[in-house]
Design an enzyme around this catalytic site. Sequence first.
Site, PDB file in Angstrom:
ATOM      1  N   LYS A  91       0.841  -1.209   0.000  1.00  0.00           N
ATOM      2  CA  LYS A  91       0.000   0.000   0.000  1.00  0.00           C
ATOM      3  C   LYS A  91       0.874   1.256   0.000  1.00  0.00           C
ATOM      4  CE  LYS A  91      -3.721  -2.460   2.335  1.00  0.00           C
ATOM      5  NZ  LYS A  91      -4.387  -2.790   3.612  1.00  0.00           N
ATOM      6  N   GLN A 136      -3.783  -1.514   9.924  1.00  0.00           N
ATOM      7  CA  GLN A 136      -3.797  -2.852   9.320  1.00  0.00           C
ATOM      8  C   GLN A 136      -4.316  -3.892  10.315  1.00  0.00           C
ATOM      9  OE1 GLN A 136      -2.949  -3.463   6.007  1.00  0.00           O
ATOM     10  NE2 GLN A 136      -3.718  -5.518   6.374  1.00  0.00           N
ATOM     11  N   ASP A 145     -10.373   3.195   4.826  1.00  0.00           N
ATOM     12  CA  ASP A 145     -10.685   1.762   4.728  1.00  0.00           C
ATOM     13  C   ASP A 145     -12.199   1.528   4.757  1.00  0.00           C
ATOM     14  OD1 ASP A 145      -8.666  -0.032   4.231  1.00  0.00           O
ATOM     15  OD2 ASP A 145      -7.982  -0.141   6.310  1.00  0.00           O
TER      16      ASP A 145
END
Length: 292
Positions: free
Chosen positions: A52, A96, A119
């Site tokens: 990412k 994450q 997200d």
Amino acid sequence: MQLLDGKKAGQAIRDEIRLQVAQRLAEGKKQPHLAAILIGHNGASATYVGAKVKACEEAGIHSTLLHYESDLPEHELLEKIESLNNDTEVDGILVQLPLPKQIRETAVIHAIDPKKDVDGFHPVNQGLLMQGQPGFIPATPYGIILLLKQYGVETAGKEAVVIGRSNIVGRPMSVLLSQPGETGNCTVTLCHSKTKNLAEHIRRADIVVAALGQPEFVKADMIKPGSIVIDVGITRVENPSKKSGFELKGDVDFSSVAPLCSWITPVPGGVGPMTIAALLQNTLQACLQKDL
Ligand code: NAD
């Protein structure tokens, strides 16, 4: 059978983002900035975050990677998130998953400012998604929608079966496919670990989205010929013949299923790269919203 090539489609989206960022910078506007938090030393998580961050750099998006030890207390993580929420330089925040045991996933997700929640896991964004209102859509389902769009795959009126009901993949995917509009208008069945006669449901489907995390679970005898198969699963399966000692397996038995499909995503190179492209798209969006 045609391949839904996420690597190619994802790159096209990332190229477009790079042009938009370059245009912003040429106009003297702020560079988009993603802050990514990684906790502990899970190999898969480190690989995903690394990919990412690298994709951000290539697209001209500034990224900051904050890496903490696995014994980080929850309150320290929440304080860090609070300071990123208040940092006007930061447009997007991602933490994450999975998290170590002492940290509650819900507390972390709820702590992120919904305007920076690239997200799309915060209840505000999930509520907006339920209502078909603009907000951040979780990156994996959003990436799948972008992939279907990129290849002009018709979805209207189709029977879709989504396997897996997680808040970050299966459930939002089922909402998106059932919504009005392009890449929606499906009749959706959401299957999960308690579903009876799962194979029968899958056999009826024109579109199958497999997001259960069971390698090669979906076999050829479950598939209706001509169907569209989206394989979300990524599981590391031991393979001593590989240099890494493992290989990545999807939830679909690709070699037997692919010849039956009209469209199918490979693993790797399908949904994974689209998830990254969607995350970048959300980060750019978070930055653009500040211009308004
Ligand atoms: P999860 O473990 O949170 O959810 C799995 C879901 O599958 C659950 O709802 C469960 O009810 C269902 N399930 C499990 N076994 C089942 C069975 N035998 N029959 C029917 N349903 C079953 O997982 P998740 O976070 O939604 O991720 C699913 C998979 O997708 C994992 O392999 C994950 O690694 C992968 N993933 C890939 C990407 C990507 O970018 N490609 C992103 C996120 C997740």
